[in-house]
Scaffold this motif. Structure first.
Motif, PDB file in Angstrom:
ATOM      1  N   LYS A  44      -7.475 -15.459  21.710  1.00  0.00           N
ATOM      2  CA  LYS A  44      -8.566 -16.357  22.065  1.00  0.00           C
ATOM      3  C   LYS A  44      -9.871 -15.800  21.514  1.00  0.00           C
ATOM      4  O   LYS A  44     -10.072 -14.594  21.457  1.00  0.00           O
ATOM      5  CB  LYS A  44      -8.662 -16.508  23.585  1.00  0.00           C
ATOM      6  CG  LYS A  44      -7.457 -17.204  24.209  1.00  0.00           C
ATOM      7  CD  LYS A  44      -7.646 -17.377  25.706  1.00  0.00           C
ATOM      8  CE  LYS A  44      -6.451 -18.088  26.330  1.00  0.00           C
ATOM      9  NZ  LYS A  44      -6.615 -18.268  27.796  1.00  0.00           N
ATOM     10  N   GLU A  47     -15.271 -18.380  18.906  1.00  0.00           N
ATOM     11  CA  GLU A  47     -16.133 -19.479  19.350  1.00  0.00           C
ATOM     12  C   GLU A  47     -17.304 -19.703  18.402  1.00  0.00           C
ATOM     13  O   GLU A  47     -17.707 -20.847  18.155  1.00  0.00           O
ATOM     14  CB  GLU A  47     -16.674 -19.205  20.754  1.00  0.00           C
ATOM     15  CG  GLU A  47     -15.619 -18.989  21.822  1.00  0.00           C
ATOM     16  CD  GLU A  47     -15.404 -17.514  22.106  1.00  0.00           C
ATOM     17  OE1 GLU A  47     -15.388 -16.726  21.134  1.00  0.00           O
ATOM     18  OE2 GLU A  47     -15.259 -17.142  23.281  1.00  0.00           O
ATOM     19  N   GLU A  50     -16.217 -21.692  15.423  1.00  0.00           N
ATOM     20  CA  GLU A  50     -16.002 -23.085  15.825  1.00  0.00           C
ATOM     21  C   GLU A  50     -17.335 -23.826  15.922  1.00  0.00           C
ATOM     22  O   GLU A  50     -17.466 -24.971  15.463  1.00  0.00           O
ATOM     23  CB  GLU A  50     -15.279 -23.134  17.172  1.00  0.00           C
ATOM     24  CG  GLU A  50     -14.990 -24.541  17.663  1.00  0.00           C
ATOM     25  CD  GLU A  50     -14.326 -24.581  19.034  1.00  0.00           C
ATOM     26  OE1 GLU A  50     -14.171 -25.693  19.589  1.00  0.00           O
ATOM     27  OE2 GLU A  50     -13.972 -23.501  19.559  1.00  0.00           O
ATOM     28  N   ILE A 240     -18.232 -24.982  23.972  1.00  0.00           N
ATOM     29  CA  ILE A 240     -17.597 -23.987  23.105  1.00  0.00           C
ATOM     30  C   ILE A 240     -17.795 -22.571  23.642  1.00  0.00           C
ATOM     31  O   ILE A 240     -16.871 -21.753  23.629  1.00  0.00           O
ATOM     32  CB  ILE A 240     -18.144 -24.106  21.668  1.00  0.00           C
ATOM     33  CG1 ILE A 240     -17.648 -25.414  21.032  1.00  0.00           C
ATOM     34  CG2 ILE A 240     -17.712 -22.903  20.817  1.00  0.00           C
ATOM     35  CD1 ILE A 240     -18.220 -25.697  19.657  1.00  0.00           C
ATOM     36  N   PHE A 241     -19.004 -22.286  24.141  1.00  0.00           N
ATOM     37  CA  PHE A 241     -19.318 -20.927  24.598  1.00  0.00           C
ATOM     38  C   PHE A 241     -19.256 -20.790  26.122  1.00  0.00           C
ATOM     39  O   PHE A 241     -19.881 -19.884  26.677  1.00  0.00           O
ATOM     40  CB  PHE A 241     -20.712 -20.522  24.112  1.00  0.00           C
ATOM     41  CG  PHE A 241     -20.828 -20.329  22.630  1.00  0.00           C
ATOM     42  CD1 PHE A 241     -20.217 -19.258  22.003  1.00  0.00           C
ATOM     43  CD2 PHE A 241     -21.539 -21.230  21.861  1.00  0.00           C
ATOM     44  CE1 PHE A 241     -20.321 -19.069  20.635  1.00  0.00           C
ATOM     45  CE2 PHE A 241     -21.660 -21.058  20.486  1.00  0.00           C
ATOM     46  CZ  PHE A 241     -21.048 -19.974  19.870  1.00  0.00           C
ATOM     47  N   ARG A 244     -18.827 -17.377  27.653  1.00  0.00           N
ATOM     48  CA  ARG A 244     -19.836 -16.394  27.244  1.00  0.00           C
ATOM     49  C   ARG A 244     -21.232 -16.737  27.752  1.00  0.00           C
ATOM     50  O   ARG A 244     -22.140 -15.914  27.665  1.00  0.00           O
ATOM     51  CB  ARG A 244     -19.857 -16.260  25.718  1.00  0.00           C
ATOM     52  CG  ARG A 244     -18.560 -15.688  25.148  1.00  0.00           C
ATOM     53  CD  ARG A 244     -18.645 -15.524  23.649  1.00  0.00           C
ATOM     54  NE  ARG A 244     -17.406 -15.052  23.070  1.00  0.00           N
ATOM     55  CZ  ARG A 244     -17.085 -13.774  22.884  1.00  0.00           C
ATOM     56  NH1 ARG A 244     -17.921 -12.832  23.262  1.00  0.00           N
ATOM     57  NH2 ARG A 244     -15.936 -13.438  22.330  1.00  0.00           N
TER      58      ARG A 244
END
Length: 246
Positions: A44, A47, A50, A240-241, A244
């Motif tokens: 995984k 990001e 992407e 997407i993040f 994080r």
């Protein structure tokens, strides 16, 4: 009328291809890290890559992404037009050398040490001058420590090399971000419980960004900034993040 039409057609033939509707091309450079690529040990991630793809497609650019050693990519983006780099830590030292598109994620850097070396407990950056600190070539922490007159800075090409050198006690500390240490341990199959943060580098960087050098037309940067804002407003960046940005 026919002569006028012929003149217009002939003039159009000499226009730049981008003016006639062909997509402008962007070369993107980055290095292989957990936030830019996946691996067997770290399935995984990626990001940032992407998001960069989503951004360039939103802005209508064609592009290619090149994974290169950081030092090479860093020099390439400063010397070449229409070349973007990510994830680049935004620092005071770099501020005027780049055109900044937008932030990927916020970031904090630390010096890390082995937990079983309490003799390396430090409370200020001045104390760290006495020790060997592993750095990655041209990373923000490398520039930051050089500016503060650090001398013992053995440089390598990746954080994977530094964490292994730490375990072998060939360095005393190494610098990495708070979000990067756990994926780094997973990628190298190293037990993170052996390592502890020793000192925050509090004023190093405000976040990881996408950026162009000064050779790129500012209109390209503005177009991407507009697309970046749209991806914030429609929730793409947050999606997407998500892990994080918590």
């Amino acid at each position: 009328m026919k002569i006028q039409s012929l003149f217009i057609f002939a003039f159009a033939a000499f226009l730049p291809l981008t003016a006639q509707g062909e997509q402008q091309h962007i070369t993107v450079v980055t290095e292989s890290t957990p936030i830019t690529s996946v691996s067997t040990q770290q399935p995984k991630g990626a990001e940032a890559t992407e998001f960069v793809r989503a951004l360039l497609e939103k802005a209508g650019f064609s592009y290619d992404i090149q994974f290169v050693p950081w030092r090479r990519g860093y020099q390439q983006v400063k010397q070449s037009a229409n070349t973007m780099i990510f994830p680049l830590a935004r620092t005071a030292h770099r501020e005027t050398d780049f055109q900044w598109v937008g932030q990927l994620i916020p970031i904090r850097y630390y010096l890390f040490r082995l937990k079983d070396r309490p003799e390396l407990s430090i409370t200020s950056l001045d104390e760290a001058h006495l020790y060997r600190i592993g750095v990655v070539n041209y990373h923000a922490h490398h520039e930051y420590l050089l500016q503060r007159d650090f001398k013992q800075l053995p440089a390598v090409n990746s954080s994977e090399q530094n964490i292994k050198k730490l375990l072998l006690r060939r360095i005393d500390f190494f610098a990495v971000s708070d979000g990067g240490i756990l994926p780094l341990c997973q990628r190298t199959q190293i037990d993170c419980s052996q390592i502890t943060p020793a000192l925050p580098l509090t004023d190093l960087a405000s976040g990881l960004y996408m950026a162009f050098g000064l050779e790129t037309d500012s209109a390209v940067v503005q177009r991407l900034r507009k697309a970046y804002q749209q991806l914030i407003e429609d929730g793409t960046r947050q999606k997407i993040f998500a892990t994080r940005l918590e």
